[in-house]
Design an enzyme around this catalytic site. Structure first.
Site, short mmCIF file in Angstrom:
data_model
loop_
_atom_site.label_atom_id
_atom_site.label_comp_id
_atom_site.label_asym_id
_atom_site.label_seq_id
_atom_site.Cartn_x
_atom_site.Cartn_y
_atom_site.Cartn_z
N SER A 160 -8.67 6.19 -5.39
CA SER A 160 -8.07 6.91 -6.52
C SER A 160 -9.02 7.95 -7.11
O SER A 160 -8.59 8.82 -7.86
CB SER A 160 -7.66 5.92 -7.62
OG SER A 160 -8.80 5.22 -8.11
N CYS B 272 -31.28 13.64 -35.56
CA CYS B 272 -31.95 14.94 -35.58
C CYS B 272 -32.08 15.53 -36.97
O CYS B 272 -32.47 16.68 -37.13
CB CYS B 272 -31.24 15.94 -34.66
SG CYS B 272 -29.63 16.50 -35.29
N GLN C 73 -8.91 12.35 -5.75
CA GLN C 73 -8.07 13.43 -6.26
C GLN C 73 -8.89 14.42 -7.11
O GLN C 73 -8.47 15.56 -7.31
CB GLN C 73 -6.93 12.79 -7.07
CG GLN C 73 -6.21 13.67 -8.05
CD GLN C 73 -6.55 13.29 -9.49
OE1 GLN C 73 -7.54 12.60 -9.75
NE2 GLN C 73 -5.73 13.73 -10.42
N GLY D 98 -15.81 12.67 -11.74
CA GLY D 98 -15.09 13.92 -11.83
C GLY D 98 -15.94 15.08 -12.32
O GLY D 98 -15.91 16.17 -11.75
N CYS E 170 -8.87 7.71 -18.09
CA CYS E 170 -7.96 8.41 -17.18
C CYS E 170 -7.15 7.45 -16.32
O CYS E 170 -6.09 7.82 -15.81
CB CYS E 170 -8.74 9.40 -16.31
SG CYS E 170 -9.86 8.64 -15.13
N CYS F 120 -24.25 15.05 -34.75
CA CYS F 120 -23.85 16.04 -35.73
C CYS F 120 -22.39 16.44 -35.51
O CYS F 120 -21.65 16.71 -36.47
CB CYS F 120 -24.74 17.28 -35.63
SG CYS F 120 -26.48 17.02 -36.00
N CYS G 149 -28.16 13.59 -40.40
CA CYS G 149 -28.00 12.96 -39.08
C CYS G 149 -29.17 12.01 -38.83
O CYS G 149 -30.33 12.39 -38.99
CB CYS G 149 -27.96 14.04 -37.99
SG CYS G 149 -27.90 13.35 -36.31
#
Length: 271
Positions: free
Chosen positions: A71, A249, A74, A43, A189, A175, A246
């Site tokens: 499917s 990073c 769509q 998508g 979905c 982060c 973090c």
């Protein structure tokens, strides 16, 4: 960048870019010499691939190990009914071939996984993270940071979307979301459904960010998370900062992804 070498056909095809002061012939040449890896041809990846190819990004990698299902149609608009059963990466490459002969497509019929992520990501100028699961998102983030590769990230849920851009030196995905949800906590979905046009909007934002990164123009969503609500037709941008603690990073970043279990939590243990 090499000397400008746009031919007459390219001058015509990209004329609306070339007349933009912020792009011009040199910017179009940069796009043609640039490369982007799109992780996922579903998508979000569909509109990203469409617009990157139309813009003339010269080399696009498509990494996806899935096959087209009815499917998907769509919302995954680069695939057609005749493509059902075909590998999505192959279907995407055939779409780009029809759209723009200037663009070369690297077909990667594989998931981005710890054993191949660095080789894939390091080979491109920018990554468009159009994946649909948290393990891949954290993996792409971590490897992209280790290889100094910017990432245009997007995600969708029912009627809502998010986008941000992760650049070397700025805050990373960890982060923003230090921990992944527990498996099954956020349904996909196939369980909850998704508005078909939603990924078109978010994927286009990702493509826009990728093009700006290749052009080195404009302000990207570095340190900003864009929220889109399709039902209310609202956009909101929320700032976020780099976390000095973090593990990817921060002040004491990891040197490799060895030992990180991206199938179970994606956490990084302190030494």
């Amino acid at each position: 960048m090499t000397g400008l070498s746009l031919d007459a056909t390219q001058l015509d095809r990209y004329s609306r870019h070339i007349i933009l002061e912020e792009v011009g012939p040199a910017g179009q040449q940069a796009l043609l010499e640039g490369s982007a890896l799109v992780v996922g041809a579903g998508g979000l990846g569909s509109p990203a691939i469409q617009y990157l190819a139309a813009a003339g990004v010269g080399r696009i990698g498509v990494a996806d190990d899935d096959a087209v299902e009815r499917s998907n149609l769509q919302r995954q608009i680069i695939h057609a009914d005749a493509d059902v059963g075909k590998p999505k990466a192959v279907s995407a490459a055939e779409y780009v071939e029809r759209l723009n002969p200037d663009v070369d497509v690297d077909v990667h019929e594989t998931r981005v996984e710890p054993h191949n992520a660095e080789a894939l990501i390091a080979d491109y100028d920018v990554v468009v993270d159009a994946s649909d699961n948290f393990g891949t998102r954290y993996l792409v983030n971590d490897v992209a940071r280790l290889t100094d590769t910017p990432v245009a990230h997007g995600s969708i849920y029912k009627f809502e979307g998010q986008a941000t851009t992760l650049v070397p030196g700025g805050p990373c995905y960890r982060c923003l979301f230090p921990e992944a949800p527990e498996p099954g906590e956020v349904p996909d979905c196939a369980t909850t459904g998704v508005l078909g046009v939603l990924p078109g909007t978010v994927g286009c934002v990702q493509a826009t960010e990728a093009v700006k990164l290749l052009l080195e123009a404009g302000e990207v969503l570095d340190g900003r998370l864009l929220f889109y609500d399709a039902m209310d037709m609202t956009f909101e941008t929320v700032p976020y900062r780099q976390n000095p603690d973090c593990p990817v990073c921060g002040d004491d970043p990891i040197e490799s992804i060895e030992g990180i279990d991206y199938a179970a939590g994606c956490g990084i243990s302190a030494d």
